[in-house]
Each structure stands twice: as C-alpha cells, then as structure tokens.
Design a protein around this motif. Structure first.
Motif, PDB file in Angstrom:
ATOM      1  N   ASN A 230     -16.569  11.052  12.136  1.00 50.54           N
ATOM      2  CA  ASN A 230     -15.190  11.534  12.213  1.00 50.54           C
ATOM      3  C   ASN A 230     -14.441  11.362  10.893  1.00 50.54           C
ATOM      4  OD1 ASN A 230     -15.573  12.105  14.962  1.00 50.54           O
ATOM      5  ND2 ASN A 230     -15.005  10.015  15.535  1.00 50.54           N
ATOM      6  N   ARG A 231     -14.521  10.173  10.325  1.00 53.88           N
ATOM      7  CA  ARG A 231     -13.852   9.864   9.066  1.00 53.88           C
ATOM      8  C   ARG A 231     -14.743   8.945   8.262  1.00 53.88           C
ATOM      9  NH1 ARG A 231      -8.656   6.756  10.500  1.00 53.88           N
ATOM     10  NH2 ARG A 231      -8.538   6.668   8.224  1.00 53.88           N
ATOM     11  N   ILE A 232     -14.695   9.096   6.951  1.00 49.28           N
ATOM     12  CA  ILE A 232     -15.408   8.163   6.087  1.00 49.28           C
ATOM     13  C   ILE A 232     -14.527   7.874   4.873  1.00 49.28           C
ATOM     14  CG2 ILE A 232     -16.702  10.052   4.972  1.00 49.28           C
ATOM     15  CD1 ILE A 232     -19.046   8.008   4.708  1.00 49.28           C
ATOM     16  N   GLU A 233     -14.167   6.605   4.696  1.00 52.19           N
ATOM     17  CA  GLU A 233     -13.268   6.185   3.619  1.00 52.19           C
ATOM     18  C   GLU A 233     -14.068   5.437   2.561  1.00 52.19           C
ATOM     19  OE1 GLU A 233      -9.164   4.401   4.364  1.00 52.19           O
ATOM     20  OE2 GLU A 233     -10.263   2.662   3.603  1.00 52.19           O
ATOM     21  N   LEU A 234     -13.868   5.812   1.303  1.00 51.71           N
ATOM     22  CA  LEU A 234     -14.606   5.201   0.195  1.00 51.71           C
ATOM     23  C   LEU A 234     -13.646   4.724  -0.876  1.00 51.71           C
ATOM     24  CD1 LEU A 234     -15.975   8.274   0.881  1.00 51.71           C
ATOM     25  CD2 LEU A 234     -17.827   7.239  -0.379  1.00 51.71           C
ATOM     26  N   MET A 235     -13.910   3.547  -1.404  1.00 52.75           N
ATOM     27  CA  MET A 235     -13.175   3.035  -2.562  1.00 52.75           C
ATOM     28  C   MET A 235     -14.183   2.427  -3.537  1.00 52.75           C
ATOM     29  SD  MET A 235      -9.918   0.904  -1.047  1.00 52.75           S
ATOM     30  CE  MET A 235      -8.537   1.682  -0.208  1.00 52.75           C
ATOM     31  N   PRO A 236     -13.837   2.372  -4.815  1.00 47.58           N
ATOM     32  CA  PRO A 236     -14.663   1.566  -5.721  1.00 47.58           C
ATOM     33  C   PRO A 236     -14.523   0.096  -5.342  1.00 47.58           C
ATOM     34  CG  PRO A 236     -12.667   2.264  -6.826  1.00 47.58           C
ATOM     35  CD  PRO A 236     -12.690   2.968  -5.497  1.00 47.58           C
ATOM     36  N   THR A 237     -15.526  -0.680  -5.643  1.00 48.49           N
ATOM     37  CA  THR A 237     -15.472  -2.106  -5.337  1.00 48.49           C
ATOM     38  C   THR A 237     -14.276  -2.775  -5.994  1.00 48.49           C
ATOM     39  OG1 THR A 237     -17.886  -2.087  -5.250  1.00 48.49           O
ATOM     40  CG2 THR A 237     -16.830  -4.234  -5.369  1.00 48.49           C
ATOM     41  N   SER A 238     -13.839  -2.222  -7.122  1.00 49.93           N
ATOM     42  CA  SER A 238     -12.716  -2.802  -7.860  1.00 49.93           C
ATOM     43  C   SER A 238     -11.355  -2.469  -7.260  1.00 49.93           C
ATOM     44  CB  SER A 238     -12.753  -2.331  -9.318  1.00 49.93           C
ATOM     45  OG  SER A 238     -12.739  -0.915  -9.383  1.00 49.93           O
ATOM     46  N   GLN A 239     -11.329  -1.658  -6.206  1.00 53.45           N
ATOM     47  CA  GLN A 239     -10.066  -1.307  -5.555  1.00 53.45           C
ATOM     48  C   GLN A 239     -10.026  -1.904  -4.158  1.00 53.45           C
ATOM     49  OE1 GLN A 239      -9.513   2.878  -4.526  1.00 53.45           O
ATOM     50  NE2 GLN A 239      -7.322   2.744  -4.942  1.00 53.45           N
ATOM     51  N   SER A 240      -8.864  -2.372  -3.754  1.00 54.62           N
ATOM     52  CA  SER A 240      -8.717  -2.916  -2.405  1.00 54.62           C
ATOM     53  C   SER A 240      -7.286  -2.658  -1.929  1.00 54.62           C
ATOM     54  CB  SER A 240      -9.054  -4.414  -2.384  1.00 54.62           C
ATOM     55  OG  SER A 240      -9.090  -4.893  -1.058  1.00 54.62           O
ATOM     56  N   PHE A 241      -6.820  -3.449  -0.974  1.00 54.94           N
ATOM     57  CA  PHE A 241      -5.512  -3.241  -0.354  1.00 54.94           C
ATOM     58  C   PHE A 241      -4.492  -4.209  -0.939  1.00 54.94           C
ATOM     59  CE2 PHE A 241      -8.988  -2.660   2.659  1.00 54.94           C
ATOM     60  CZ  PHE A 241      -8.880  -1.293   2.893  1.00 54.94           C
ATOM     61  N   GLY A 242      -3.305  -3.688  -1.239  1.00 51.61           N
ATOM     62  CA  GLY A 242      -2.249  -4.521  -1.781  1.00 51.61           C
ATOM     63  C   GLY A 242      -1.382  -5.108  -0.682  1.00 51.61           C
ATOM     64  N   GLY A 243      -0.592  -6.115  -1.036  1.00 49.45           N
ATOM     65  CA  GLY A 243       0.329  -6.693  -0.073  1.00 49.45           C
ATOM     66  C   GLY A 243       1.526  -5.788   0.151  1.00 49.45           C
ATOM     67  N   LEU A 244       2.250  -6.023   1.220  1.00 44.50           N
ATOM     68  CA  LEU A 244       3.437  -5.228   1.515  1.00 44.50           C
ATOM     69  C   LEU A 244       4.571  -5.627   0.573  1.00 44.50           C
ATOM     70  CD1 LEU A 244       3.358  -5.348   5.416  1.00 44.50           C
ATOM     71  CD2 LEU A 244       2.549  -3.528   3.911  1.00 44.50           C
ATOM     72  N   THR A 245       5.239  -4.627   0.039  1.00 45.55           N
ATOM     73  CA  THR A 245       6.310  -4.874  -0.932  1.00 45.55           C
ATOM     74  C   THR A 245       7.564  -5.410  -0.241  1.00 45.55           C
ATOM     75  OG1 THR A 245       5.505  -3.111  -2.360  1.00 45.55           O
ATOM     76  CG2 THR A 245       7.789  -3.799  -2.671  1.00 45.55           C
ATOM     77  N   VAL A 246       8.143  -6.446  -0.818  1.00 42.47           N
ATOM     78  CA  VAL A 246       9.401  -6.997  -0.338  1.00 42.47           C
ATOM     79  C   VAL A 246      10.400  -6.973  -1.501  1.00 42.47           C
ATOM     80  CG1 VAL A 246      10.582  -9.019   0.567  1.00 42.47           C
ATOM     81  CG2 VAL A 246       8.260  -8.495   1.341  1.00 42.47           C
ATOM     82  N   THR A 247      11.556  -6.349  -1.283  1.00 41.28           N
ATOM     83  CA  THR A 247      12.594  -6.314  -2.294  1.00 41.28           C
ATOM     84  C   THR A 247      13.584  -7.424  -2.003  1.00 41.28           C
ATOM     85  OG1 THR A 247      12.355  -3.920  -2.527  1.00 41.28           O
ATOM     86  CG2 THR A 247      14.398  -4.911  -3.356  1.00 41.28           C
ATOM     87  N   ARG A 248      13.867  -8.263  -2.981  1.00 47.21           N
ATOM     88  CA  ARG A 248      14.753  -9.406  -2.781  1.00 47.21           C
ATOM     89  C   ARG A 248      16.055  -9.207  -3.565  1.00 47.21           C
ATOM     90  NH1 ARG A 248      11.579 -13.201  -0.335  1.00 47.21           N
ATOM     91  NH2 ARG A 248       9.320 -13.005  -0.658  1.00 47.21           N
ATOM     92  N   GLU A 249      17.126  -9.564  -2.952  1.00 46.06           N
ATOM     93  CA  GLU A 249      18.417  -9.492  -3.629  1.00 46.06           C
ATOM     94  C   GLU A 249      18.589 -10.702  -4.522  1.00 46.06           C
ATOM     95  OE1 GLU A 249      21.493  -9.148  -0.768  1.00 46.06           O
ATOM     96  OE2 GLU A 249      20.800  -7.221   0.028  1.00 46.06           O
ATOM     97  N   GLU A 250      19.228 -10.484  -5.653  1.00 46.95           N
ATOM     98  CA  GLU A 250      19.453 -11.592  -6.584  1.00 46.95           C
ATOM     99  C   GLU A 250      20.826 -12.220  -6.351  1.00 46.95           C
ATOM    100  OE1 GLU A 250      18.811 -10.480 -10.587  1.00 46.95           O
ATOM    101  OE2 GLU A 250      16.809  -9.645 -10.221  1.00 46.95           O
TER     102      GLU A 250
END
Length: 250
Positions: A230-250
């Motif tokens: 049905n689906r096949i997902e490929l990445m280079p070994t050097s690529q992975s998943f990043g963390g979720l971005t959080v914007t902080r107020e100063e």
C-alpha cells in the motif's frame, strides 16, 4: 515483459527507473516535456524505450499523446506517476501564489488525469499496477513545505482511495514516499536555478539516490500479483524525525 509508462522520464527518478526497467527486459514509455532529453534516452536504450512528449498538465495533449502510441506499446501494464515538482521554500504568507498553482496542477491534477485515462483499461483486463511517487513531505510537515507537502498528502490519500475503489479488480496501487533524495534536479528547480543552495541541501547527508528509487519500483513490479504494497516510505539513514517545535515567549 511488461509495458511501463513513466511520467517525468527526462531526468532524476524517472530516468533511472526507465534505464533499470529496460535493462531488466521491460518496455518503457517515457514521457516528459523535454523532447530532446527523451530522444537522447531513446538513443541510449533502444527499441524497448518509446519517447512520448507530454505535459501532464495539458489534458488535451495527454489524450493526444496516449492515442499516438504504437500498438506494441499501447497496452500499459504499469503506470508510474513520477512527474512532479516543488517550487520555493518560503513561508505560506511569503510564497508566490503562481508557484502554489503550478505544484497543484502538476502534482495532483496532472497525476489524477493520466491515472483516470489509463485505469479503465487495467480494470477491464483485470490486471495492472499504479505506482505513485509521493513524499515524506506528505506525512510530516516542515517549514516552507506548505503546498508541496499538501499535494503529496493528496497523492497518499488518493492512492489509498484507489485501493478501496479497485477492490476485486486485481489492479494494484502503491504510494512510494521518499525522504531526502539527491542526484536529481529537484532542489535546483525548487530554488529556481540557485545551484549553490541546491548543493548545500545535500552536503554531508549520504542522501537517497535515483537508483535507490528505481530499485524500489522494480521490486514492487516484481512482487507476485496477490501482493499489494500500500505504502512504502524511504529515508537515508542520515535522516530521521525531528522534535515538535515549541515557540517560547521572552
């Protein structure tokens, strides 16, 4: 021997797919807008490759091109929807609306149209395979990916919905979802000829190459008819998943 139609065959994934499939004994119809590149590929690959000038966004042109196929190439066993592009990496409020429309027209409308034109014959024969080239951009958002990612999410869902509609027809559908891929014109086109910026995208990454995608397509085609990936997902070994971005107020 199967007859495989590959869109976007003048460079990158499409060109690598055409070369490998011809090498393995299949007939390939390679489509693209750049006729000179298709003719050069035909000179290289010989009689098993048929160059077909086509712009997938020109629906009348698609019909005319398909109708012109010689009898030996007219029964299409496999459709590889590879034609597509990304334009720009600006945030949504800064992006060029013309770039958005071009991506929508090519990545979704063009893909849908040619699929609809070829699919009925596959259903009638109770045999065939549609392989769409999606992207991890259709699975995971990233800054600047806005409409490009949305078009690839469309391709993913369209592929799954095709599977639902084609139940019982023996026609197979797969969405191939590559991550970071070098060795193509993808980033050169995205950055509108800024080759330096395109090169920086892949520096030190050991990215996936067009031949890796071609090998994946060949493997899918060679699976027995009772197997649908049905689906096949490929990445280079050097690529992975990043963390979720959080914007902080100063």
């Amino acid at each position: 021997m199967k007859t495989v139609l590959v869109t976007g065959a003048s460079a990158g994934f499409g060109q690598a797919i055409a070369r490998l499939l011809v090498e393995k004994g299949d007939r390939v119809i390679g489509t693209a807008r750049r006729k000179d590149r298709l003719e050069a590929l035909a000179n290289e690959l010989g009689d098993q490759f048929y160059p077909l000038e086509m712009d997938v966004t020109d629906f009348a042109g698609v019909d005319k091109a398909l109708a012109s196929l010689p009898e030996s190439f007219s029964t299409i066993d496999v459709l590889v929807n590879n034609a597509g592009l990304a334009l720009g990496l600006e945030k949504a409020h800064e992006a060029d609306i013309k770039d958005w429309m071009t991506m929508i027209e090519t990545n979704t409308m063009g893909l849908v149209y040619i699929t609809r034109q070829i699919l009925p014959a596959m259903v009638e024969r109770q045999s065939g395979q549609v392989i769409n080239i999606g992207s991890t951009a259709g699975n995971y958002p990233y800054m600047g990916g806005n409409v490009y990612g949305a078009t690839k999410a469309f391709v993913k869902q369209f592929s799954l919905n095709l599977r639902a509609d084609l139940a019982g027809t023996k026609v197979r559908v797969t969405n191939v979802e590559p991550g970071l891929c070098g060795g193509t014109e993808f980033s050169n086109i995205r950055f509108k000829g800024d080759d330096s910026r395109a090169t920086q995208t892949y520096e030190g990454t050991n990215s996936i190459q067009p031949e890796d995608i071609a090998n994946t397509i060949l493997w899918l085609i060679e699976q027995p008819e009772h197997v649908n990936v049905n689906r096949i997902e490929l990445m280079p070994t050097s690529q992975s998943f990043g963390g979720l971005t959080v914007t902080r107020e100063e």
